[in-house]
Design a protein around this motif. Structure first.
Motif, short mmCIF file in Angstrom:
data_model
loop_
_atom_site.label_atom_id
_atom_site.label_comp_id
_atom_site.label_asym_id
_atom_site.label_seq_id
_atom_site.Cartn_x
_atom_site.Cartn_y
_atom_site.Cartn_z
N ALA A 139 0.91 -1.40 -0.08
CA ALA A 139 -0.05 0.04 -0.06
C ALA A 139 0.82 1.38 -0.21
N ASP A 140 1.78 1.17 0.84
CA ASP A 140 2.90 2.55 0.93
C ASP A 140 3.31 2.41 -0.49
N ALA A 141 3.90 1.58 -1.13
CA ALA A 141 4.56 1.60 -2.40
C ALA A 141 3.41 2.11 -3.39
N ARG A 142 2.21 1.80 -3.37
CA ARG A 142 1.20 2.14 -4.20
C ARG A 142 1.15 3.74 -4.08
N ARG A 143 0.93 3.96 -2.69
CA ARG A 143 0.56 5.27 -2.30
C ARG A 143 1.59 6.33 -3.10
N HIS A 144 2.63 5.59 -2.84
CA HIS A 144 4.25 6.61 -3.31
C HIS A 144 3.91 6.56 -4.81
N LEU A 145 3.37 5.70 -5.37
CA LEU A 145 3.42 5.33 -6.81
C LEU A 145 2.19 6.49 -7.55
N ALA A 146 1.10 6.44 -6.64
CA ALA A 146 0.10 7.30 -7.16
C ALA A 146 0.41 9.00 -6.96
N GLU A 147 1.24 9.08 -5.82
CA GLU A 147 1.78 10.54 -5.80
C GLU A 147 2.38 10.78 -6.91
N ARG A 148 3.24 9.94 -7.21
CA ARG A 148 4.28 10.65 -8.46
C ARG A 148 3.26 10.43 -9.74
N ALA A 149 2.33 9.71 -10.04
CA ALA A 149 1.70 9.65 -11.09
C ALA A 149 0.79 10.84 -11.04
N GLY A 150 0.11 11.14 -9.96
CA GLY A 150 -0.51 12.35 -9.87
C GLY A 150 0.03 13.67 -10.54
N ARG A 151 1.32 13.78 -9.98
CA ARG A 151 2.13 14.88 -10.31
C ARG A 151 2.24 14.88 -11.95
N LEU A 152 2.09 13.62 -12.46
CA LEU A 152 2.60 13.50 -13.54
C LEU A 152 1.34 13.75 -14.79
#
Lengths: 81, 478
Positions: free
Chosen positions: B368-381
């Motif tokens: 979950a942590d990793a996904r959140r992290h990913l989503a954060e990054r993806a959101g910024r993209l």
């Protein structure tokens, strides 16, 4: 038993010296029992050798006869008076 | 008177001799008078030519007498002439008429007394000693119990008897007697030959090589013993490979062979004593050794037996040895089970501690942590971001373009102003401006006419005024 010569090859003098050494060694009493029996047997053989040499006390006297050149040609018995 | 009586001077009536006659007379007289004389003198120069005869001088402090020893005599002389030796020469005088000489023909020669002999002996001893023949390191040890003894002596007489007797008493052995003359001129060569002869025998052969030699002779005068002083005897004794005992003369007599021998015995009997040990002593010794041997072994066994008993007493009961070990075993054995359980439990606790954190929830949290992290990054993209980027880049482009067009218009304005200036200059310099001030341009045939002559020649003229051209003559219509 450092002596390499077998007892039967020893001269009287060698057998005598060796026997003396064996007796002294045995008398010191610091030889292990096993070895002291071997020493005893060797001593007995040496004593026998000495006695054999002592029994060879054979007197045989011969005079050398010379030929004309003065070289030995043979012997004649002489009476040990 | 004078016819009857010879007139004689003093001596003239002596008979007249020829040289030969007088020589013969002298010879006859000398040989008759001195047919057998003993002359004492010192030997001078000695010469020995190949002929075998010996020529020498006899001398004293005032006179010299020539001497000759014929070959046959020389060979059997006991005392060979040596220069410097004081001798008594026995012989006869003879003359040698051919050279007006006289000499002694020597039949025998003997040292003049003990003193002379001793002097010669001393001299010879020194010479041989200097050669190293008497050196201590040449001496060989005598065998303890020789198998065969070689005796070099006279086969008859007390000496060999003494030796054999003493040997038999002590330790009967094999004895080889090499008969030699023990005095006289034959003594030295025979003794030397016997020593060398014994050395040449092979051990254990038909004539077994002795392992000990005895050179023996009974007592006698120094002259009797002289053969044992001779060089050949001394050299043979020194060269002998077989140990050699010399027993020459009595204890007080010393001959040169004694120095070269390996041992010197004072008497022949003593030589036998040196040669062999006493058998009975040795038998007793062997018995004694046997006794000691047995005793020592018995004692060794007894001692050990005693010691074993002593040790056995000191030995604890076997059960006693085991008891404490058994106790330890019991004690330790009891602890073995619990110890295993405790260890296992301990391990289990540790395992559960470790495996506790290793649950699916933990893994899920991690993902979950990793996904959140990913989503954060993806959101910024997002597209906004891209568009913002594009807009920003466009602004930058516009700025550059504005700068470019500004730079371009500045440049064209400058060029335009220059062109306007140039145009004004061109108009003011050109003829049209001049036309305004009343001047006109005349052309004929399309060309400007500047001279009257050309105008006259022209079929038609055209005049240009400020406000237009006027054709004169047959000027084509424009």
């Amino acid at each position: 038993m450092s002596e390499q010569k077998t007892v039967d090859e020893m001269t009287f003098e060698e057998a005598m010296a060796e026997l003396e050494r064996v007796v002294n060694q045995l008398e010191r009493g610091d030889v292990p029992l096993e070895d002291s029996i071997k020493l005893y047997e060797r001593g007995a053989a040496l004593k026998k050798r000495c006695e054999t040499k002592l029994k060879e006390a054979e007197e045989k006297v011969a005079a050398i006869t010379l030929d004309a050149e003065g070289n030995p040609a043979g012997t004649t018995r002489i009476e040990g008076k | 008177m004078s016819d009857l009586i010879d007139d004689t001077g003093p001596g003239t009536n002596a008979p007249e001799f020829t040289v030969s006659e007088i020589s013969g007379a002298v010879k006859k007289m000398i040989e008759g008078e001195f047919a057998h004389v003993r002359i004492r003198g010192e030997i001078g120069r000695v010469s020995r030519p190949r002929s075998g005869h010996v020529y020498l001088d006899l001398k004293d402090d005032r006179a010299v007498l020539s001497g000759v020893i014929w070959k046959g005599v020389a060979a059997r002389l006991v005392t060979q002439p040596e220069e410097g030796l004081e001798v008594v020469a026995t012989g006869r005088l003879t003359t040698f008429p051919g050279q007006s000489k006289y000499q002694i023909v020597i039949e025998d020669i003997a040292p003049a007394g003990i003193g002379a002999l001793m002097a010669m002996l001393e001299k010879r001893k020194k010479a041989l000693e200097a050669e190293g023949l008497f050196a201590a390191d040449r001496k060989r040890p005598l065998p303890y119990l020789p198998e065969v003894i070689g005796v070099i002596t006279s086969p008859s007489g007390a000496v060999i008897r003494d030796i054999l007797h003493r040997l038999r008493e002590r330790f009967p052995r094999k004895v080889l007697v090499w008969p030699v003359a023990v005095q006289g001129e034959k003594c030295a060569p025979e003794v030397a030959r016997a020593i060398a002869g014994f050395n040449r025998l092979t051990p254990g052969g038909a004539l077994p090589r002795p392992d000990l030699l005895i050179v023996a002779r009974g007592g006698g005068s120094i002259e009797d013993l002289w053969g044992f002083n001779e060089e050949i005897v001394v050299r043979a004794a020194a060269a002998s490979q077989i140990p050699l005992i010399s027993a020459v003369g009595h204890e007080t007599d010393t001959t040169l062979i004694d120095y070269a021998a390996d041992r010197r015995a004072p008497t022949p009997s003593a030589a036998a004593e040196l040669a062999v040990p006493v058998r009975m002593d040795l038998l007793a010794w062997a018995d004694g050794q046997g006794g000691r041997l047995t005793h020592a072994l018995t004692r060794a066994v007894a001692l050990r037996g005693q010691r074993m008993k002593d040790l056995a007493r000191a030995l604890p009961r076997p059960a006693q040895l085991v008891e404490s070990a058994r106790q330890r075993l019991d004690y330790t054995g009891d602890r073995l089970g619990p110890a295993l359980v405790a260890t296992a439990q301990g391990r289990r606790v540790k395992l559960s501690q470790v495996s506790g954190s290793l649950r699916p929830a933990a893994l899920r949290r991690l993902t979950a942590d990793a996904r959140r992290h990913l989503a954060e990054r993806a959101g910024r993209l997002t597209r906004d971001m891209l568009q913002r980027d594009i807009a920003r880049k466009r602004r930058e482009l516009d700025t550059v373009l504005a700068r470019l067009s500004r730079a371009g218009s500045v440049q064209t304005d400058a060029w335009r102003r220059r062109i306007d200036g140039l145009e004004r200059m061109r108009q003011s310099l050109g003829y049209t401006e001049t036309l305004k001030r009343g001047y006109a341009v005349v052309r004929g045939g399309g060309k400007v006419i500047t001279t009257r002559s050309r105008a006259e020649a022209a079929p038609s003229l055209e005049i240009e005024f400020q406000d237009g051209r006027l054709a004169i003559g047959d000027a084509p219509k424009r």
